[in-house]
Design a protein around this motif. Structure first.
Motif, PDB file in Angstrom:
ATOM      1  N   MET A   1      42.175  39.255  41.289  1.00 43.56           N
ATOM      2  CA  MET A   1      41.732  40.312  40.375  1.00 43.56           C
ATOM      3  C   MET A   1      40.467  40.957  40.931  1.00 43.56           C
ATOM      4  SD  MET A   1      40.511  39.953  36.411  1.00 43.56           S
ATOM      5  CE  MET A   1      39.692  41.307  35.600  1.00 43.56           C
ATOM      6  N   VAL A   2      40.534  42.222  41.232  1.00 43.35           N
ATOM      7  CA  VAL A   2      39.382  42.954  41.770  1.00 43.35           C
ATOM      8  C   VAL A   2      39.053  44.098  40.822  1.00 43.35           C
ATOM      9  CG1 VAL A   2      38.441  44.228  43.712  1.00 43.35           C
ATOM     10  CG2 VAL A   2      40.066  42.371  44.120  1.00 43.35           C
ATOM     11  N   SER A   3      37.832  44.138  40.351  1.00 41.78           N
ATOM     12  CA  SER A   3      37.421  45.162  39.388  1.00 41.78           C
ATOM     13  C   SER A   3      36.349  46.062  39.989  1.00 41.78           C
ATOM     14  CB  SER A   3      36.866  44.506  38.119  1.00 41.78           C
ATOM     15  OG  SER A   3      37.829  43.670  37.521  1.00 41.78           O
ATOM     16  N   HIS A   4      36.437  47.338  39.641  1.00 40.97           N
ATOM     17  CA  HIS A   4      35.429  48.310  40.065  1.00 40.97           C
ATOM     18  C   HIS A   4      34.157  48.122  39.250  1.00 40.97           C
ATOM     19  CE1 HIS A   4      33.580  52.164  41.016  1.00 40.97           C
ATOM     20  NE2 HIS A   4      33.481  52.392  39.711  1.00 40.97           N
ATOM     21  N   ILE A   5      33.012  48.182  39.919  1.00 38.88           N
ATOM     22  CA  ILE A   5      31.722  48.133  39.222  1.00 38.88           C
ATOM     23  C   ILE A   5      31.064  49.506  39.216  1.00 38.88           C
ATOM     24  CG2 ILE A   5      29.390  47.169  39.214  1.00 38.88           C
ATOM     25  CD1 ILE A   5      30.479  44.621  40.340  1.00 38.88           C
ATOM     26  N   ALA A   6      30.879  50.081  40.383  1.00 39.02           N
ATOM     27  CA  ALA A   6      30.174  51.367  40.427  1.00 39.02           C
ATOM     28  C   ALA A   6      30.352  52.033  41.783  1.00 39.02           C
ATOM     29  CB  ALA A   6      28.683  51.168  40.147  1.00 39.02           C
ATOM     30  N   PHE A   7      30.246  53.365  41.770  1.00 40.54           N
ATOM     31  CA  PHE A   7      30.044  54.138  42.991  1.00 40.54           C
ATOM     32  C   PHE A   7      28.552  54.435  43.081  1.00 40.54           C
ATOM     33  CE2 PHE A   7      34.355  55.470  41.650  1.00 40.54           C
ATOM     34  CZ  PHE A   7      35.070  55.107  42.793  1.00 40.54           C
ATOM     35  N   PHE A   8      28.004  54.328  44.267  1.00 41.26           N
ATOM     36  CA  PHE A   8      26.606  54.712  44.431  1.00 41.26           C
ATOM     37  C   PHE A   8      26.402  55.273  45.837  1.00 41.26           C
ATOM     38  CE2 PHE A   8      26.754  50.298  45.844  1.00 41.26           C
ATOM     39  CZ  PHE A   8      25.994  50.295  46.998  1.00 41.26           C
ATOM     40  N   GLU A  24      35.486  40.499  42.685  1.00 44.68           N
ATOM     41  CA  GLU A  24      36.714  39.710  42.599  1.00 44.68           C
ATOM     42  C   GLU A  24      36.391  38.463  41.801  1.00 44.68           C
ATOM     43  OE1 GLU A  24      39.921  37.595  45.641  1.00 44.68           O
ATOM     44  OE2 GLU A  24      38.659  39.254  46.326  1.00 44.68           O
ATOM     45  N   SER A  25      36.783  38.453  40.530  1.00 44.41           N
ATOM     46  CA  SER A  25      36.420  37.352  39.640  1.00 44.41           C
ATOM     47  C   SER A  25      37.312  37.359  38.403  1.00 44.41           C
ATOM     48  CB  SER A  25      34.946  37.477  39.213  1.00 44.41           C
ATOM     49  OG  SER A  25      34.603  36.482  38.274  1.00 44.41           O
ATOM     50  N   LEU A  26      37.504  36.167  37.825  1.00 43.18           N
ATOM     51  CA  LEU A  26      38.206  36.050  36.549  1.00 43.18           C
ATOM     52  C   LEU A  26      37.220  35.957  35.388  1.00 43.18           C
ATOM     53  CD1 LEU A  26      41.030  33.521  37.560  1.00 43.18           C
ATOM     54  CD2 LEU A  26      41.153  36.021  37.413  1.00 43.18           C
ATOM     55  N   ASP A  27      35.941  36.062  35.703  1.00 46.81           N
ATOM     56  CA  ASP A  27      34.893  35.972  34.685  1.00 46.81           C
ATOM     57  C   ASP A  27      34.751  37.333  34.001  1.00 46.81           C
ATOM     58  OD1 ASP A  27      32.663  35.560  33.158  1.00 46.81           O
ATOM     59  OD2 ASP A  27      31.502  34.588  34.742  1.00 46.81           O
ATOM     60  N   VAL A  28      35.318  37.455  32.822  1.00 49.29           N
ATOM     61  CA  VAL A  28      35.295  38.718  32.088  1.00 49.29           C
ATOM     62  C   VAL A  28      33.850  39.082  31.737  1.00 49.29           C
ATOM     63  CG1 VAL A  28      36.050  39.921  30.000  1.00 49.29           C
ATOM     64  CG2 VAL A  28      37.584  38.291  31.138  1.00 49.29           C
ATOM     65  N   HIS A  68      36.259  29.167  40.651  1.00 44.73           N
ATOM     66  CA  HIS A  68      37.643  29.320  41.084  1.00 44.73           C
ATOM     67  C   HIS A  68      37.822  29.033  42.563  1.00 44.73           C
ATOM     68  CE1 HIS A  68      37.837  31.031  37.152  1.00 44.73           C
ATOM     69  NE2 HIS A  68      36.994  31.987  37.488  1.00 44.73           N
ATOM     70  N   PHE A  69      36.712  28.920  43.308  1.00 48.62           N
ATOM     71  CA  PHE A  69      36.807  28.564  44.721  1.00 48.62           C
ATOM     72  C   PHE A  69      35.800  27.449  44.989  1.00 48.62           C
ATOM     73  CE2 PHE A  69      39.525  32.012  45.530  1.00 48.62           C
ATOM     74  CZ  PHE A  69      39.028  33.163  44.945  1.00 48.62           C
ATOM     75  N   SER A  70      36.001  26.325  44.346  1.00 48.47           N
ATOM     76  CA  SER A  70      35.035  25.236  44.462  1.00 48.47           C
ATOM     77  C   SER A  70      34.974  24.696  45.895  1.00 48.47           C
ATOM     78  CB  SER A  70      35.385  24.106  43.497  1.00 48.47           C
ATOM     79  OG  SER A  70      36.710  23.646  43.733  1.00 48.47           O
ATOM     80  N   ASP A  71      36.112  24.737  46.603  1.00 48.14           N
ATOM     81  CA  ASP A  71      36.129  24.326  47.999  1.00 48.14           C
ATOM     82  C   ASP A  71      36.169  25.582  48.859  1.00 48.14           C
ATOM     83  OD1 ASP A  71      36.407  23.259  50.461  1.00 48.14           O
ATOM     84  OD2 ASP A  71      38.300  22.223  50.084  1.00 48.14           O
ATOM     85  N   LEU A  72      35.012  25.988  49.349  1.00 46.31           N
ATOM     86  CA  LEU A  72      34.942  27.250  50.088  1.00 46.31           C
ATOM     87  C   LEU A  72      35.748  27.223  51.374  1.00 46.31           C
ATOM     88  CD1 LEU A  72      31.208  28.221  49.632  1.00 46.31           C
ATOM     89  CD2 LEU A  72      33.193  29.310  48.617  1.00 46.31           C
ATOM     90  N   LYS A  73      36.035  26.009  51.891  1.00 48.10           N
ATOM     91  CA  LYS A  73      36.799  25.940  53.130  1.00 48.10           C
ATOM     92  C   LYS A  73      38.246  26.391  52.924  1.00 48.10           C
ATOM     93  CE  LYS A  73      33.970  22.374  55.287  1.00 48.10           C
ATOM     94  NZ  LYS A  73      33.936  21.014  55.899  1.00 48.10           N
TER      95      LYS A  73
END
Length: 248
Positions: A1-8, A24-28, A68-73
């Protein structure tokens, strides 16, 4: 899930360039939290626009690597073009910082996200993206590249060195010296050469009238165009076109 934040937009070595920030986050609600922090700086000029309404030079994606990515490897980062950058959002654990760089992230943020830190990280990525992107069309010297781009973009207009000096906040001697060192010609002579080379390409590749081609490259008087063209190529535009067609 990829959400737009802003154009700058912000200033890079090429001038003002436009960036799109995404997450890219599931944290609403995380996107709105970051947006609120972005709005608190004069360094990033936030643009109210929708996708497709403006040309974006670069994209920066903040990837949430906390829950959601606790194991970065196990995080897989596909290859992206030089116009993309990824920043990891991590829990403030020392090993995480080392891992995110090993995984190919460009930078990191940790919660709670501080507005000054967010601004510095983004500005850093803006400058890095602009510098590593192979968009140098003319010269890796920033001042020369910006002058060449302006002269080429306004190929049919007569641009003075005084105007370039004001536009790029420099002085006459610095500009002309650096430009000649890089391009072998002073700025106005270089633009004249690009005009004539562009006109020659049109003569070779199209059947457009010579007077129309001349006007497109800033020569309103056909006689002036013919004189400049003959001085550069050693023959008139008409003879040049005939010679080139005999070769093909």
């Amino acid at each position: 899930m990829v959400s737009h934040i802003a154009f700058f937009r912000t200033e890079t070595h090429r001038g003002l360039e436009i960036f799109q920030l995404m997450i890219e986050s599931l944290d609403v609600g995380l996107d709105q939290l970051l947006l609120r922090k972005l709005l608190n700086t004069p360094l990033l000029d936030i643009i109210e626009a929708t996708a497709g309404t403006l040309k974006v030079d670069y994209q920066i994606v903040i990837v949430d690597c906390r829950k959601h990515f606790s194991d970065l490897k196990n995080v897989f980062l596909p290859h992206h073009s030089p116009s993309h950058s990824r920043i990891a959002l991590i829990d403030p654990v020392p090993n995480n910082r080392r891992n995110i760089f090993e995984m190919g992230f460009a930078d990191f943020l940790s919660l709670p996200v501080l507005a000054p830190e967010l601004h510095v990280r983004l500005i850093g990525q803006c400058l890095a993206l602009s510098l590593r992107d192979q968009k140098f069309l003319y010269s890796p010297v920033a001042l020369v590249e910006r002058c060449c781009t302006h002269l080429a973009d306004h190929i049919a207009q007569s641009v003075s060195v005084d105007l370039l000096v004001k536009m790029f906040n420099t002085n006459h001697n610095t500009l002309t010296t650096m430009f000649k060192q890089e391009m072998g010609l002073p700025p106005i002579a270089w633009q004249r050469m690009k005009r004539l080379e562009g006109a020659a390409h049109q003569l070779r590749a199209t059947n457009r009238p010579i007077t129309t081609i001349a006007a497109d490259f800033g020569y309103d008087l056909p006689g002036n165009f013919s004189t400049a063209f003959r001085r550069h190529f050693g023959m008139t535009p008409n003879k040049y076109r005939k010679n080139e067609r005999r070769k093909s």
